[in-house]
Design an enzyme around this catalytic site. Structure first.
Site, PDB file in Angstrom:
ATOM      1  N   GLY A  14       7.146  -1.588  -9.913  1.00 41.32           N
ATOM      2  CA  GLY A  14       5.839  -1.557  -9.268  1.00 41.32           C
ATOM      3  C   GLY A  14       5.901  -0.968  -7.872  1.00 41.32           C
ATOM      4  O   GLY A  14       6.900  -0.358  -7.469  1.00 41.32           O
ATOM      5  N   ILE A  15       4.840  -1.226  -7.130  1.00 46.12           N
ATOM      6  CA  ILE A  15       4.686  -0.624  -5.810  1.00 46.12           C
ATOM      7  C   ILE A  15       5.202  -1.593  -4.748  1.00 46.12           C
ATOM      8  O   ILE A  15       5.082  -2.803  -4.904  1.00 46.12           O
ATOM      9  CB  ILE A  15       3.194  -0.259  -5.606  1.00 46.12           C
ATOM     10  CG1 ILE A  15       2.999   0.741  -4.481  1.00 46.12           C
ATOM     11  CG2 ILE A  15       2.304  -1.470  -5.452  1.00 46.12           C
ATOM     12  CD1 ILE A  15       1.647   1.467  -4.553  1.00 46.12           C
ATOM     13  N   GLY A  16       5.838  -1.084  -3.691  1.00 50.42           N
ATOM     14  CA  GLY A  16       6.302  -1.955  -2.601  1.00 50.42           C
ATOM     15  C   GLY A  16       7.791  -1.809  -2.349  1.00 50.42           C
ATOM     16  O   GLY A  16       8.517  -1.147  -3.099  1.00 50.42           O
ATOM     17  N   GLY A  46      -1.369  -2.457 -12.275  1.00 54.71           N
ATOM     18  CA  GLY A  46      -0.807  -2.742 -13.595  1.00 54.71           C
ATOM     19  C   GLY A  46       0.079  -3.965 -13.608  1.00 54.71           C
ATOM     20  O   GLY A  46       0.885  -4.142 -14.520  1.00 54.71           O
ATOM     21  N   ILE A 105      10.386  -3.974  -2.422  1.00 52.56           N
ATOM     22  CA  ILE A 105      11.408  -4.593  -3.271  1.00 52.56           C
ATOM     23  C   ILE A 105      11.697  -3.765  -4.537  1.00 52.56           C
ATOM     24  O   ILE A 105      12.865  -3.469  -4.811  1.00 52.56           O
ATOM     25  CB  ILE A 105      11.035  -6.050  -3.606  1.00 52.56           C
ATOM     26  CG1 ILE A 105      11.033  -6.878  -2.307  1.00 52.56           C
ATOM     27  CG2 ILE A 105      11.990  -6.641  -4.625  1.00 52.56           C
ATOM     28  CD1 ILE A 105      10.461  -8.262  -2.437  1.00 52.56           C
ATOM     29  N   GLU A 108       4.195   2.480 -15.000  1.00 55.20           N
ATOM     30  CA  GLU A 108       2.879   2.991 -14.626  1.00 55.20           C
ATOM     31  C   GLU A 108       3.087   4.105 -13.603  1.00 55.20           C
ATOM     32  O   GLU A 108       2.517   5.172 -13.698  1.00 55.20           O
ATOM     33  CB  GLU A 108       2.109   1.813 -14.037  1.00 55.20           C
ATOM     34  CG  GLU A 108       0.971   2.124 -13.172  1.00 55.20           C
ATOM     35  CD  GLU A 108       0.482   0.839 -12.507  1.00 55.20           C
ATOM     36  OE1 GLU A 108       0.765  -0.264 -13.019  1.00 55.20           O
ATOM     37  OE2 GLU A 108      -0.179   0.936 -11.472  1.00 55.20           O
TER      38      GLU A 108
HETATM   39  N1  COA Z   1       0.794 -14.603   3.773  1.00 57.22           N
HETATM   40  C1  COA Z   1       0.331 -13.788   4.732  1.00 57.22           C
HETATM   41  N2  COA Z   1       0.756 -12.511   4.884  1.00 57.22           N
HETATM   42  C2  COA Z   1       1.693 -12.058   4.019  1.00 57.22           C
HETATM   43  C3  COA Z   1       2.227 -12.876   3.006  1.00 57.22           C
HETATM   44  C4  COA Z   1       1.747 -14.203   2.908  1.00 57.22           C
HETATM   45  N3  COA Z   1       2.196 -15.020   1.958  1.00 57.22           N
HETATM   46  N4  COA Z   1       3.148 -12.162   2.325  1.00 57.22           N
HETATM   47  C5  COA Z   1       3.195 -10.945   2.876  1.00 57.22           C
HETATM   48  N5  COA Z   1       2.315 -10.888   3.903  1.00 57.22           N
HETATM   49  C6  COA Z   1       2.048  -9.739   4.769  1.00 57.22           C
HETATM   50  C7  COA Z   1       3.324  -9.081   5.274  1.00 57.22           C
HETATM   51  O1  COA Z   1       3.758  -9.711   6.471  1.00 57.22           O
HETATM   52  C8  COA Z   1       2.866  -7.661   5.507  1.00 57.22           C
HETATM   53  O2  COA Z   1       2.110  -7.620   6.704  1.00 57.22           O
HETATM   54  P1  COA Z   1       2.209  -6.368   7.696  1.00 57.22           P
HETATM   55  O3  COA Z   1       1.630  -5.214   6.895  1.00 57.22           O
HETATM   56  O4  COA Z   1       1.365  -6.780   8.841  1.00 57.22           O
HETATM   57  O5  COA Z   1       3.673  -6.222   7.982  1.00 57.22           O
HETATM   58  C9  COA Z   1       1.876  -7.428   4.366  1.00 57.22           C
HETATM   59  O6  COA Z   1       1.447  -8.722   3.942  1.00 57.22           O
HETATM   60  C10 COA Z   1       2.481  -6.691   3.182  1.00 57.22           C
HETATM   61  O7  COA Z   1       3.637  -7.324   2.758  1.00 57.22           O
HETATM   62  P2  COA Z   1       4.874  -6.511   2.187  1.00 57.22           P
HETATM   63  O8  COA Z   1       5.841  -7.505   1.654  1.00 57.22           O
HETATM   64  O9  COA Z   1       5.388  -5.532   3.174  1.00 57.22           O
HETATM   65  O10 COA Z   1       4.180  -5.685   1.042  1.00 57.22           O
HETATM   66  P3  COA Z   1       4.683  -4.517   0.090  1.00 57.22           P
HETATM   67  O11 COA Z   1       4.398  -3.219   0.706  1.00 57.22           O
HETATM   68  O12 COA Z   1       6.088  -4.752  -0.360  1.00 57.22           O
HETATM   69  O13 COA Z   1       3.685  -4.717  -1.131  1.00 57.22           O
HETATM   70  C11 COA Z   1       2.267  -6.060  -2.531  1.00 57.22           C
HETATM   71  C12 COA Z   1       3.592  -5.937  -1.767  1.00 57.22           C
HETATM   72  C13 COA Z   1       2.296  -7.363  -3.318  1.00 57.22           C
HETATM   73  C14 COA Z   1       1.092  -6.040  -1.594  1.00 57.22           C
HETATM   74  C15 COA Z   1       2.145  -4.855  -3.517  1.00 57.22           C
HETATM   75  O14 COA Z   1       3.244  -4.828  -4.377  1.00 57.22           O
HETATM   76  C16 COA Z   1       0.897  -4.919  -4.371  1.00 57.22           C
HETATM   77  O15 COA Z   1      -0.156  -4.529  -3.950  1.00 57.22           O
HETATM   78  N6  COA Z   1       1.039  -5.418  -5.632  1.00 57.22           N
HETATM   79  C17 COA Z   1      -0.067  -5.605  -6.542  1.00 57.22           C
HETATM   80  C18 COA Z   1      -0.161  -4.524  -7.593  1.00 57.22           C
HETATM   81  C19 COA Z   1       1.065  -4.256  -8.384  1.00 57.22           C
HETATM   82  O16 COA Z   1       2.096  -4.894  -8.270  1.00 57.22           O
HETATM   83  N7  COA Z   1       0.954  -3.306  -9.272  1.00 57.22           N
HETATM   84  C20 COA Z   1       2.061  -2.995 -10.137  1.00 57.22           C
HETATM   85  C21 COA Z   1       2.280  -1.662 -10.503  1.00 57.22           C
HETATM   86  S1  COA Z   1       2.072  -0.351  -9.300  1.00 57.22           S
END
Ligand code: COA
Length: 445
Positions: A217-219, A338, A221, A240
Site C-alpha cells: 500500500g501507500i506510505g 484499496g 512502511i 493496486e
Molecule cells: N494520531 C494522531 N496523528 C497520527 C497518528 C495517530 N494515531 N498516527 C499518525 N499520525 C500522524 C503522523 O504523526 C503524521 O503527521 P505529520 O504529517 O504531521 O508528520 C501523519 O499522521 C501521517 O502519518 P504517517 O505514519 O507518516 O503516514 P504515512 O505517510 O505512512 O501514511 C496512512 C499512512 C495510513 C495515512 C496511509 O497509508 C493511508 O492513507 N492509508 C489508507 C489507504 C490505504 O492503505 N490504501 C491501500 C492501498 S494504496
C-alpha cells in the site's frame, strides 16, 4: 478516417477545452500520476464563467487553483475519493468533501449516484500509434468507466506518459477531443526507511515466503519492506499501486512472477506512482499488466493468487482490532483506497495473509497508536471482523479468529511498553474486557 487526420480534427488548445465546461456540470478526472495537469491548472481560469461545477478527483498530487483558492467557492466544488495534503487544507474551508468507497467500487459507486452520467472527463494519454490507439498510461483505477459515462471526453496527450500495457488502450475515435502537453508526470520520491520502519519491515519480511504474491500500500512502511525482501525467491506482484521499490526487487531478480497462479509471469496493478525510474520501467513492458481497479482490487480476484500477502498501513488500531487508516479522529486524512479490498482479498487466498503495519506511537512517542477505543469520530477502514495481522516495531499480533480478550493480549504485546498498562487498565475500565475473564493477565502479555 485516417487516424492522423482524426487526431488533427479533435485537437484543441487547453484554454479551448476548459472553455467547454458549463455551470452545474460534473467533471471526472484521471487520478494520481495520470492527472491531467495542463487541464486542471487551466480549469480555475473559468471561475467567472461557471458556477456550481463539481470536480471528482482521486489522490490529486499537484496544487491547483480551482481546489485551493478561496475565491473558487460557489464556482467549483471538489469531491474526492482519496485526499492528499492540499485536500486536507481545503476541507475545513468547505469546498471539498470525501466520497467513502472501496477502491474496486469507486467509479461504479459514483456513477450509481449520478445515474450513470458524467458531463466531462479529463484524463491523460500517451501519443497515438499509427493505428490511432493511445495508452491511458499511469492509471486505470477509475478511468475507463468514467470515460464510458461522460458526454465529453478530453485527453491530455503527453509524450512523457509511458505506453503501458494491459487494458489501457483507447482509440482516438472514442474521445471527443485531445489537447497536448509535455508536463512530466508527478514523481513521488522513495524516501529511505528509518530504524522503526526497518524493524517493522523485518517482521513483515518474516511473513512473506518464497513464491508469495505481494501487494504493497501507500506510505513509508510498505516502502521499507521492499529493501528487506532481497533474499526471497520468486515473489509475484498483484497490487493496486506499482511502486519504485517493486522495480528494485524485480531488477534484483527477487520478483519473477514465475510462481503466480493468476497472470503468471506478470506484475499486475491498476496505477503506478513513484519515481521516473518506475515510469520508464512500465513503458511498453510485457512483464507489467495494467488492469482496471474493479479487477485488480476485487477481493475475489485477489484471492485467486496463491500465498497472497497484502501490506497496508494505519493511523490507529483499537483493542477490538478495528483499524483506522483514513482519519485522525473526525478529521479526514486520506481514504480507504484499496485497503479493505486487499486485506480481505489476501485472506481469501490459499496461504494468504492481510497485514496492517504501523508504528506503535505517533507525535514523537507522545501517543499510542494502539488504543482501547478509536478516537471519537475516527473512520473505520478495516472492521474488527476483517482484521488479520497487526505488526508494529514490537512484533506481530495475529488477531484473525481470536476473541477480544486474546486480541487485547496480542495487541498489548506489540504496543509501546510505556502504554501497555494503560491499554489494559482502560480496556477493563470501559468494560471492553472485564478483568474477570483475563485471569493472570499482565500487560507484558
Ligand atoms: N494520531 C494522531 N496523528 C497520527 C497518528 C495517530 N494515531 N498516527 C499518525 N499520525 C500522524 C503522523 O504523526 C503524521 O503527521 P505529520 O504529517 O504531521 O508528520 C501523519 O499522521 C501521517 O502519518 P504517517 O505514519 O507518516 O503516514 P504515512 O505517510 O505512512 O501514511 C496512512 C499512512 C495510513 C495515512 C496511509 O497509508 C493511508 O492513507 N492509508 C489508507 C489507504 C490505504 O492503505 N490504501 C491501500 C492501498 S494504496
Amino acid at each position: 478516417m485516417d487516424p492522423k487526420e482524426l487526431y488533427r480534427r479533435r485537437l484543441l488548445s487547453i484554454p479551448e477545452a476548459v472553455g467547454m465546461v458549463r455551470s452545474h456540470q460534473i467533471i471526472g478526472t484521471a487520478m494520481a500520476a495520470a492527472e491531467p495537469t495542463g487541464l486542471l491548472t487551466a480549469l480555475g481560469t473559468q471561475r467567472d464563467r461557471v458556477e456550481d461545477v463539481t470536480v471528482c478527483v482521486c489522490l490529486p498530487l499537484r496544487k491547483y487553483d480551482f481546489v485551493l483558492k478561496p475565491e473558487m467557492g460557489g464556482h467549483f466544488f471538489v469531491e474526492n475519493w482519496f485526499y492528499g495534503a492540499p485536500d486536507r487544507e481545503v476541507h475545513p474551508q468547505g469546498r471539498e468533501s470525501y466520497i467513502p468507497n472501496n477502491l474496486h467500487q469507486a467509479a461504479s459507486g459514483k456513477l450509481h449516484a449520478t445515474k450513470n452520467h458524467l458531463d466531462v472527463f479529463f484524463g491523460t494519454a500517451s501519443p497515438p500509434d499509427h493505428h490511432g490507439y493511445m495508452s491511458l498510461g499511469l492509471s486505470l483505477v477509475i478511468e475507463k468507466p468514467l470515460i464510458a459515462a461522460a458526454d465529453l471526453v478530453v485527453l491530455e496527450v503527453n509524450p512523457n506518459i509511458p505506453w503501458t500495457l494491459g487494458d489501457t488502450q483507447i482509440h482516438i475515435s472514442e474521445v471527443s477531443h485531445v489537447v497536448e502537453s509535455e508536463i512530466p508526470p508527478f514523481e513521488l520520491p522513495n524516501t529511505p526507511a528509518d530504524e522503526i520502519e526497518r524493524t517493522i519491515g523485518g517482521y513483515i519480511a518474516e511473513l512473506i515466503e518464497d513464491g508469495a504474491t505481494i501487494q504493497l500500500g501507500i506510505g513509508g512502511i510498505p516502502n521499507a519492506i521492499t529493501a528487506l525482501l532481497t533474499d526471497r525467491r520468486d515473489l509475484g506482484v498483484h497490487t493496486e499501486m506499482f511502486t519504485t521499490g517493486m522495480i528494485d526487487l524485480y531488477e534484483a531478480g527477487v520478483i519473477t512472477n514465475r510462481r503466480k497462479t493468476l497472470w503468471p509471469g506478470k506484475m499486475v496493478g491498476a496505477f503506478a506512482l513513484g519515481e521516473k525510474k518506475l515510469y520508464d520501467f512500465v513503458d511498453r513492458n510485457l512483464a507489467v499488466e495494467f488492469q482496471q481497479g474493479n479487477v485488480t482490487n476485487d477481493p475475489y480476484v485477489i484471492g485467486k493468487n496463491y500465498k497472497m500477502v497484502s501490506v497496508n498501513t494505519a493511523l490507529q488500531v483499537d483493542v477490538l482490532g478495528q483499524v483506522c487508516s483514513q482519519s485522525i479522529g473526525p478529521r479526514h486524512f486520506s481514504g480507504t483506497g484499496g485497503q479493505l479490498d486487499t486485506h480481505r482479498g489476501a485472506q481469501r487466498s490459499q496461504g494468504g495473509r492481510g497485514i496492517i503495519a504501523l508504528r506503535s506511537t505517533a507525535k514523537g512517542g507522545a501517543i499510542s497508536t494502539i488504543v482501547p477505543t478509536l478516537a471519537l469520530g475516527a473512520e473505520v477502514t478495516v472492521p474488527s471482523q476483517d482484521t488479520d495481522t497487526i505488526v508494529t516495531e514490537y512484533g506481530i499480533a495475529e488477531l484473525r479468529g481470536r476473541s477480544v480478550k486474546d486480541r487485547l493480549r496480542a495487541l498489548t504485546a506489540v504496543a509501546h511498553p510505556s502504554f501497555r498498562t494503560w491499554l489494559v487498565d482502560e480496556s477493563e475500565r470501559l468494560g471492553i474486557v472485564p478483568r474477570l475473564v483475563v485471569p493472570g493477565f499482565t500487560p507484558a502479555g
